[in-house]
Design an enzyme around this catalytic site. Structure first.
Site, PDB file in Angstrom:
ATOM      1  N   HIS A  47       2.482  -9.627  -4.794  1.00 23.76           N
ATOM      2  CA  HIS A  47       2.797 -11.041  -4.757  1.00 23.76           C
ATOM      3  C   HIS A  47       4.218 -11.257  -5.266  1.00 23.76           C
ATOM      4  O   HIS A  47       4.823 -10.376  -5.887  1.00 23.76           O
ATOM      5  CB  HIS A  47       1.804 -11.828  -5.615  1.00 23.76           C
ATOM      6  CG  HIS A  47       0.421 -11.882  -5.025  1.00 23.76           C
ATOM      7  ND1 HIS A  47      -0.573 -12.692  -5.526  1.00 23.76           N
ATOM      8  CD2 HIS A  47      -0.126 -11.224  -3.970  1.00 23.76           C
ATOM      9  CE1 HIS A  47      -1.666 -12.539  -4.803  1.00 23.76           C
ATOM     10  NE2 HIS A  47      -1.426 -11.647  -3.869  1.00 23.76           N
ATOM     11  N   GLU A  49       5.459 -13.014  -7.710  1.00 25.33           N
ATOM     12  CA  GLU A  49       5.670 -12.959  -9.153  1.00 25.33           C
ATOM     13  C   GLU A  49       5.829 -11.514  -9.644  1.00 25.33           C
ATOM     14  O   GLU A  49       6.674 -11.219 -10.494  1.00 25.33           O
ATOM     15  CB  GLU A  49       4.493 -13.614  -9.892  1.00 25.33           C
ATOM     16  CG  GLU A  49       4.305 -15.084  -9.565  1.00 25.33           C
ATOM     17  CD  GLU A  49       3.301 -15.320  -8.448  1.00 25.33           C
ATOM     18  OE1 GLU A  49       2.535 -16.290  -8.525  1.00 25.33           O
ATOM     19  OE2 GLU A  49       3.283 -14.521  -7.478  1.00 25.33           O
ATOM     20  N   CYS A  81      -1.837 -12.421 -11.077  1.00 26.62           N
ATOM     21  CA  CYS A  81      -0.428 -12.575 -11.441  1.00 26.62           C
ATOM     22  C   CYS A  81      -0.272 -13.172 -12.839  1.00 26.62           C
ATOM     23  O   CYS A  81       0.710 -12.901 -13.537  1.00 26.62           O
ATOM     24  CB  CYS A  81       0.288 -13.451 -10.417  1.00 26.62           C
ATOM     25  SG  CYS A  81       0.531 -12.639  -8.821  1.00 26.62           S
ATOM     26  N   ALA A 151       8.458 -29.840  25.170  1.00 26.02           N
ATOM     27  CA  ALA A 151       9.797 -30.332  25.475  1.00 26.02           C
ATOM     28  C   ALA A 151       9.691 -31.234  26.692  1.00 26.02           C
ATOM     29  O   ALA A 151       8.975 -30.912  27.653  1.00 26.02           O
ATOM     30  CB  ALA A 151      10.747 -29.170  25.755  1.00 26.02           C
ATOM     31  N   TRP A 167      15.759 -25.258  32.737  1.00 22.24           N
ATOM     32  CA  TRP A 167      15.209 -25.465  31.405  1.00 22.24           C
ATOM     33  C   TRP A 167      15.364 -26.918  31.062  1.00 22.24           C
ATOM     34  O   TRP A 167      16.440 -27.474  31.235  1.00 22.24           O
ATOM     35  CB  TRP A 167      15.938 -24.592  30.378  1.00 22.24           C
ATOM     36  CG  TRP A 167      15.725 -23.124  30.556  1.00 22.24           C
ATOM     37  CD1 TRP A 167      16.570 -22.225  31.099  1.00 22.24           C
ATOM     38  CD2 TRP A 167      14.577 -22.376  30.139  1.00 22.24           C
ATOM     39  NE1 TRP A 167      16.041 -20.962  31.058  1.00 22.24           N
ATOM     40  CE2 TRP A 167      14.805 -21.025  30.471  1.00 22.24           C
ATOM     41  CE3 TRP A 167      13.380 -22.716  29.534  1.00 22.24           C
ATOM     42  CZ2 TRP A 167      13.890 -20.022  30.203  1.00 22.24           C
ATOM     43  CZ3 TRP A 167      12.471 -21.714  29.265  1.00 22.24           C
ATOM     44  CH2 TRP A 167      12.727 -20.392  29.596  1.00 22.24           C
ATOM     45  N   ARG A 181       7.589 -19.656  16.547  1.00 24.93           N
ATOM     46  CA  ARG A 181       6.581 -18.690  16.984  1.00 24.93           C
ATOM     47  C   ARG A 181       6.449 -17.539  15.996  1.00 24.93           C
ATOM     48  O   ARG A 181       5.337 -17.106  15.685  1.00 24.93           O
ATOM     49  CB  ARG A 181       6.938 -18.131  18.364  1.00 24.93           C
ATOM     50  CG  ARG A 181       6.667 -19.062  19.521  1.00 24.93           C
ATOM     51  CD  ARG A 181       7.047 -18.392  20.832  1.00 24.93           C
ATOM     52  NE  ARG A 181       6.892 -19.292  21.965  1.00 24.93           N
ATOM     53  CZ  ARG A 181       7.364 -19.030  23.170  1.00 24.93           C
ATOM     54  NH1 ARG A 181       8.036 -17.905  23.401  1.00 24.93           N
ATOM     55  NH2 ARG A 181       7.185 -19.880  24.160  1.00 24.93           N
ATOM     56  N   THR A 193      -0.891 -23.091  32.618  1.00 29.03           N
ATOM     57  CA  THR A 193       0.486 -22.775  32.228  1.00 29.03           C
ATOM     58  C   THR A 193       0.818 -21.328  32.568  1.00 29.03           C
ATOM     59  O   THR A 193       1.923 -21.016  33.030  1.00 29.03           O
ATOM     60  CB  THR A 193       0.689 -23.032  30.719  1.00 29.03           C
ATOM     61  OG1 THR A 193       0.515 -24.419  30.450  1.00 29.03           O
ATOM     62  CG2 THR A 193       2.078 -22.605  30.266  1.00 29.03           C
ATOM     63  N   LEU A 201       5.458 -15.833  26.020  1.00 26.33           N
ATOM     64  CA  LEU A 201       4.918 -16.341  24.754  1.00 26.33           C
ATOM     65  C   LEU A 201       5.184 -15.391  23.593  1.00 26.33           C
ATOM     66  O   LEU A 201       4.367 -15.245  22.687  1.00 26.33           O
ATOM     67  CB  LEU A 201       3.409 -16.604  24.872  1.00 26.33           C
ATOM     68  CG  LEU A 201       3.000 -17.670  25.893  1.00 26.33           C
ATOM     69  CD1 LEU A 201       1.483 -17.824  25.912  1.00 26.33           C
ATOM     70  CD2 LEU A 201       3.669 -19.004  25.604  1.00 26.33           C
ATOM     71  N   SER A 223     -11.247 -20.972  30.746  1.00 27.06           N
ATOM     72  CA  SER A 223     -12.699 -21.120  30.824  1.00 27.06           C
ATOM     73  C   SER A 223     -13.334 -20.242  31.899  1.00 27.06           C
ATOM     74  O   SER A 223     -14.377 -19.619  31.670  1.00 27.06           O
ATOM     75  CB  SER A 223     -13.064 -22.591  31.086  1.00 27.06           C
ATOM     76  OG  SER A 223     -12.567 -23.412  30.062  1.00 27.06           O
TER      77      SER A 223
END
Length: 363
Positions: A47, A49, A81, A151, A167, A181, A193, A201, A223
């Site tokens: 961690h 700390e 910690c 967008a 674009w 991402r 898509t 992606l 689906s």
């Protein structure tokens, strides 16, 4: 120097590899000098700390620690910690926010105080909350934090009537999306898509736009198992999960699996993947954050069932027009404007030639 601000900057370095643990930054200051600092390492490792304490060594004695999240006080994959802080002789600890984990939730702070360490709470608390917004929701509900990102043109279009969308947003906006991402556990899109745009992606980094070393899980909501076997999401680095409706023919699932995807049957609602059920299943896998990137059908369901926590919209200064041009959100929509989902904590930022609007869903 604002030491807590510095630790928040350190914590941001943990985004993308700390999950499902929180992204935490820590700094140790003695006589006005930072003598140790650190941020959360991947699960099972140190961690923030502990890294800061090891770097500081003996200089930690009677020093002040700044930490963005209350130190843990229980034995997990790593020791508490709080005990390391006490053993190192830290005299004072500044904590940005309390850890909402029921195993901690004020107990860490109390343990430090019981050992004679002076504690201070609340410096830059709002920024610390935002930094770990996904962790906070996940630890409280077991559900991932969902960010809806799209967008669009100034007249609200995400593609022309022919389907062309490259674009709409500018280069700077697209670079920022890759940063987003990288910080997410998963990115999610609908199969339409994939069929229409064939996106990768992936998270890309650096000036050359090469694939980042760490990739988020790619989730395709499909689906009926229509994902093309040559889709780029099945060819690029990282893992792809295809969520199909329960009852889909085993042969279709087997073909997708052989193409390199993990196929996850999900309970159906009106013949389609139940997105809430999908999110719960992903939460059980330790997925704390998801960025939904479309398409309009997926967004329609996410907004209709109030499953979106945050919205990030890039608005480009162009007009596309056309009755057949695509909009970012489908679904049934609301009957009255008063029923529309509103955003709180709205921020408006310039992103190259675009405007980025972000905010949190007001439920």
């Amino acid at each position: 120097m604002d030491y807590m601000q510095h630790t928040l900057s350190l914590a941001k370095l943990a985004l993308g590899h700390a999950s499902p643990n929180p992204a935490v930054g820590a700094a140790i200051v003695r006589d006005g000098v930072v003598v140790g600092e650190g941020y959360t390492q991947p699960p099972g490792s140190h961690h923030a700390e502990v890294i800061a304490l090891r770097q500081a060594g003996e200089k930690a004695r009677q020093a002040t620690m700044y930490v963005t999240l209350e130190p843990c006080c229980f034995q997990g994959r790593t020791p508490p910690c709080t005990q390391a802080i006490i053993a190192a002789g830290i005299a004072e600890v500044h904590i940005a926010m309390i850890d909402p984990n029921p195993k901690v939730s004020g107990r860490g702070k109390a343990e430090l105080e019981a050992a004679g360490i002076s504690t201070h709470l609340g410096e830059h608390e709002q920024e610390a909350q935002e930094l770990n917004e996904a962790y906070v929701k996940f630890i409280k509900t077991g559900m991932p934090f969902v960010t809806g990102k799209f967008a669009m043109s100034l007249d609200g279009k995400i593609a022309t009537r022919t389907g062309d969308s490259r674009w709409i947003s500018g280069e700077e906006s697209r670079r920022y999306v890759h940063c987003l991402r990288y910080r997410m556990d998963a990115v999610m899109v609908g199969v339409d898509t994939i069929i229409a745009d064939d996106p990768q992606l992936t998270a890309r980094a650096g000036r050359d736009g090469g694939q980042a070393e760490r990739q988020p899980l790619r989730v395709v909501v499909d689906s009926q198992g229509r994902t093309p076997l040559n889709a780029r999401v099945l060819q690029v680095p990282g893992k792809t999960l295809i969520a199909v409706a329960e009852g889909l023919e085993p042969a279709k699932m087997a073909v997708l699996s052989q193409a390199g995807a993990e196929v996850m049957p999900v309970p159906a609602k009106e013949g389609l993947v139940d997105l809430e059920a999908l999110l719960r299943l992903l939460g059980l896998r330790g997925i704390t954050s998801i960025m939904a990137e479309g398409g309009a059908g997926v967004f329609g369901s996410l907004f209709e069932y109030r499953l979106v926590d945050k919205v990030i919209a890039f608005i480009a200064p162009i007009i596309i027009g056309g009755e057949g041009a695509r909009n970012p959100v489908k679904g049934r929509g609301v009957e009255k404007v008063a029923q529309a989902m509103s955003l709180t904590g709205v921020k408006v930022e310039k992103m190259g030639k675009d405007i980025m609007v972000s905010g949190y869903a007001d439920r």
